[in-house]
Structures are given as structure tokens and as C-alpha cells.
Design an enzyme around this catalytic site. Structure first.
Site, PDB file in Angstrom:
ATOM      1  N   GLU A   1      20.430  12.266  20.654  1.00  0.00           N
ATOM      2  CA  GLU A   1      21.252  13.313  20.054  1.00  0.00           C
ATOM      3  C   GLU A   1      22.582  13.461  20.803  1.00  0.00           C
ATOM      4  O   GLU A   1      22.644  14.021  21.889  1.00  0.00           O
ATOM      5  CB  GLU A   1      20.459  14.613  20.051  1.00  0.00           C
ATOM      6  CG  GLU A   1      19.222  14.490  19.138  1.00  0.00           C
ATOM      7  CD  GLU A   1      18.198  15.583  19.357  1.00  0.00           C
ATOM      8  OE1 GLU A   1      18.020  16.029  20.498  1.00  0.00           O
ATOM      9  OE2 GLU A   1      17.587  15.982  18.352  1.00  0.00           O
TER      10      GLU A   1
ATOM     11  N   THR B   1       9.511  11.278  18.551  1.00  0.00           N
ATOM     12  CA  THR B   1       9.482  11.668  17.140  1.00  0.00           C
ATOM     13  C   THR B   1       9.822  10.466  16.285  1.00  0.00           C
ATOM     14  O   THR B   1      10.955  10.276  15.877  1.00  0.00           O
ATOM     15  CB  THR B   1      10.517  12.769  16.867  1.00  0.00           C
ATOM     16  OG1 THR B   1      10.306  13.814  17.793  1.00  0.00           O
ATOM     17  CG2 THR B   1      10.411  13.305  15.455  1.00  0.00           C
TER      18      THR B   1
ATOM     19  N   ASN C   1      21.867  20.726  18.600  1.00  0.00           N
ATOM     20  CA  ASN C   1      20.666  21.524  18.806  1.00  0.00           C
ATOM     21  C   ASN C   1      20.890  23.036  18.804  1.00  0.00           C
ATOM     22  O   ASN C   1      19.922  23.797  18.830  1.00  0.00           O
ATOM     23  CB  ASN C   1      19.974  21.100  20.096  1.00  0.00           C
ATOM     24  CG  ASN C   1      19.264  19.774  19.909  1.00  0.00           C
ATOM     25  OD1 ASN C   1      18.348  19.665  19.109  1.00  0.00           O
ATOM     26  ND2 ASN C   1      19.723  18.758  20.624  1.00  0.00           N
TER      27      ASN C   1
END
Lengths: 219, 219
Positions: free
Chosen positions: A93, A8, A214
């Protein structure tokens, strides 16, 4: 959600060298295969990733195909793109540590499958996070990904310490290895039986922060 | 580390009915395919899983092949084994909620690949944990697993609420769906284009406790 082919991201690499479109295309393809294609945060492919190489020619320095300049430019591009790709893993993340898994032996498809299986195993990622030199999880990830492989006489090295030989446990200095895997980067090397291909994948660990990032927002 | 074909488990099912070895083998195979083969905690295959069906014949009741008794016995065995398999998911490492993904359309290999991709996506599992009806992650998992599928005109339903139609967003009652996904079990239904096969996978969520359990001990 980062597991390029591609991630991404929007990546722009700019140079003032003069390259033909063919040379730029060739070098970019080789470097992408060695950088963004070799990293994974959580194994989840993204849908909107782009790497663009822009050559303005402003410097007036022409990089001719199949010249020494092309090799030198390719090496500089390779260094830059691998650094950017690794920054993505490092910035994954909730990531605290990054792992590098090298797999050799077998054909290209086998080493790629095995390396991605290790890189994307939540158990390996959690062990990386916890500083646990858990080689059983590496053997399990490889064995689970390569069907009909049992018994699999693989060797496993963690930070150059052999922990598994011919598929069986090997004695090693536990305290020294525990210290080695407490660093910011941990290298896992898997040697499958026979000569063959070789590949590597860089990956993030699995942390509490990953779950928080998340799980705790609604999109 | 639970993703049967098979799981880290020893499962013994015992009956006092009298079955021939062939009948027992047939029924066990069918029921395993519908139970333990359809659950995943973290997608990591184990190396030491066993399901054994033992029939003592003590009751003197003989279950003949291709009889009504065989059907009735098979249904009871199916109920028992699905319950046991679901208990494994419910008892997954740090599990709070369980997801059920049903995929239809395409051939058997496609629906199986898609269902496992959803069940094993850390992003889907984290969303399940957080009570987030994040259908984009489901579409991403399916699209990432089925190469050369773009554009993929899939439909997605969460708890029977359609959230995606023909690959595009669909308006729905956000508050009602948010309440529906806060329950102990959440059902995701993915409809791929065309008639075809159908399968389901039950899976655990990804929680902070999973990270704690798998990162904070040394083996």
C-alpha cells in the site's frame, strides 16, 4: 494489511508435471516458508490467505521423490514463489521502495523476532521511504525486540557498508551510502553476537500514500 | 519513537512533602505502571527514559506509609503522571487524535498483548486518523496477536457503541458513530471471553505528518 503467515491473497501455482501429493506438500511447505512467510507490508496478519499448488500431470513427466527432478522442480517453484511474494511487497500500500533485512546469530526464534521487528518498525519503514540510512532505528528495533540483551554488540551493514560495529558507530562514506539507499531496494544486514541461525524478511516502506490509502476511506 | 517502558523523555515530579524512600518508590512504581507504561506513539521502545520523583520535605508535612495521607498523595501523583503521559501521546509525532483502548477478559498477559497490538497497529492508527470506525482492524489486531484464538468471540465497542458481538457484526447507528469518532479522543473497548484482567493503552494516530517527520530528515 499484508504480513503473511499469510497475506490477504489467493495464490495458485500450476504445473503440468506429475507430483505425488506428498512431494507437492513437501515442496510447497518449504517454498512458502522461504517466500510468503518472509514478507511484510505493515506487520498486520490477514485472516484469509491461501497458496495452492496444482499439478495436473498433463505433461506425463513424473517428478519422483528424492530425485534430481525433485530438486530442479523445487528450485523452479522457489524462484516463482519468491518472485510472487516480492511482488506483493513491491505492490504494498503506497510502497515506493522495498527493504530486505537479513539477521544472523542467535537461535531461530531470536533472528526471526529481530528481523520482523526491523521490518515492522514504522521508524525503519519511514527512513527507508525517505532514503535515510538511519542505523540507530535498526539497532533500536532489534534491542527493543530482544529483551535483556543490553549491551548488545551487534554489527549493522546497510548496502554492504558497515555502519555499526559491536554496537557502536563506525566511520563510513556518508555520500556513498546516501546514494546507495536511494535505490529501489535497500538491504540491511544485522549480525548478532555468536554463530547461529539466519533469516530474512522483505518489507515495504511507510509512505504518505500508505496513510492516505488506510485513513481516507470508510469501510 | 515513544512507547514507554519508557519513552524518550526525562520526567521530574517534585513535591515539598516528606516521604520515606520506600513510600516514594512504591507510589512511583504504581503510578508509572498506570501512566507512562500505558502510552504508545508508534510502539518503538526508547533507550533513554527516566521518571524521577523528588520529595524535599520542605513543607514539613510527613506522608506516613499506609496512612490516609499516603492514599491522597498517591492519587495526586497518579493524576499528575497520567496527565503528563497523555500529553506525550497528544504531542506524538504528527498526532491529531488520541485513542484509548481498554481490553478486558483473559489473563494479564493476554489483555496486555491485545491492547498493545491494537495501539500499535498502523491500520488502527490510520483509521483513528481518518475518523473511520473500522472495527475489523481492531478484531484483526487482537486475533493476530493472540495465536490459537480462532474463532474468537470478542465484543468491540467504539465510543460505547457496540459494533461487534461474539466476533460478529452488530447493527448500529452509522451516522451517530461517524460523528462520535470525529472527536479529539476515541475510546475502543474490547471484551474477550470470560472474566479476567483489564488494561488500557493510550495511543497516537498515524498521520501524514508522522511520515514527514520520520522520513524527511537525515540523522
Amino acid at each position: 494489511m499484508i504480513s503473511p503467515a499469510f497475506a490477504t491473497m489467493l495464490c495458485f501455482v500450476q504445473t503440468d508435471a506429475a507430483l505425488s501429493a506428498e512431494t507437492a506438500d513437501l515442496l510447497l511447505g518449504v517454498c512458502v516458508a522461504r517466500s510468503f512467510d518472509r514478507v511484510s507490508v505493515d506487520g498486520q496478519l490477514s485472516t484469509n490467505d491461501t497458496v495452492i499448488l496444482q499439478a495436473s500431470g498433463e505433461s506425463g513427466v513424473r517428478v519422483e521423490a528424492q530425485s534430481g527432478d525433485e530438486v530442479a522442480f523445487g528450485e523452479a517453484l522457489d524462484w516463482t514463489m519468491r518472485k510472487l511474494a516480492l511482488d506483493i511487497v513491491r505492490d504494498g500500500e503506497g510502497s515506493k521502495r522495498i527493504g530486505r533485512v537479513l539477521v544472523s546469530g542467535g537461535d531461530a526464534a531470536v533472528v526471526s523476532t529481530a528481523a520482523r521487528a526491523v521490518a515492522n518498525s514504522p521508524l525503519v519503514k519511514a527512513a527507508l521511504h525517505g532514503g535515510d540510512p538511519n542505523w540507530g532505528r535498526i539497532a533500536q528495533a532489534v534491542g527493543g525486540a530482544i529483551y535483556d540483551s543490553a549491551p548488545l554488540a551487534l554489527d549493522i551493514f546497510i548496502e554492504d557498508v558497515q555502519v555499526c560495529g559491536g554496537g557502536a558507530a563506525v566511520r563510513y562514506d556518508v555520500a556513498a551510502l546516501a546514494e546507495a539507499v536511494a535505490g529501489d531496494e535497500v538491504e540491511y544486514r544485522v549480525v548478532l553476537p555468536g554463530d547461529g541461525a539466519e533469516t530474512e524478511v522483505f518489507f515495504s516502506d511507510l509512505s504518505h500514500e500508505y496513510v492516505t490509502i488506510n485513513a481516507d476511506y470508510t469501510t
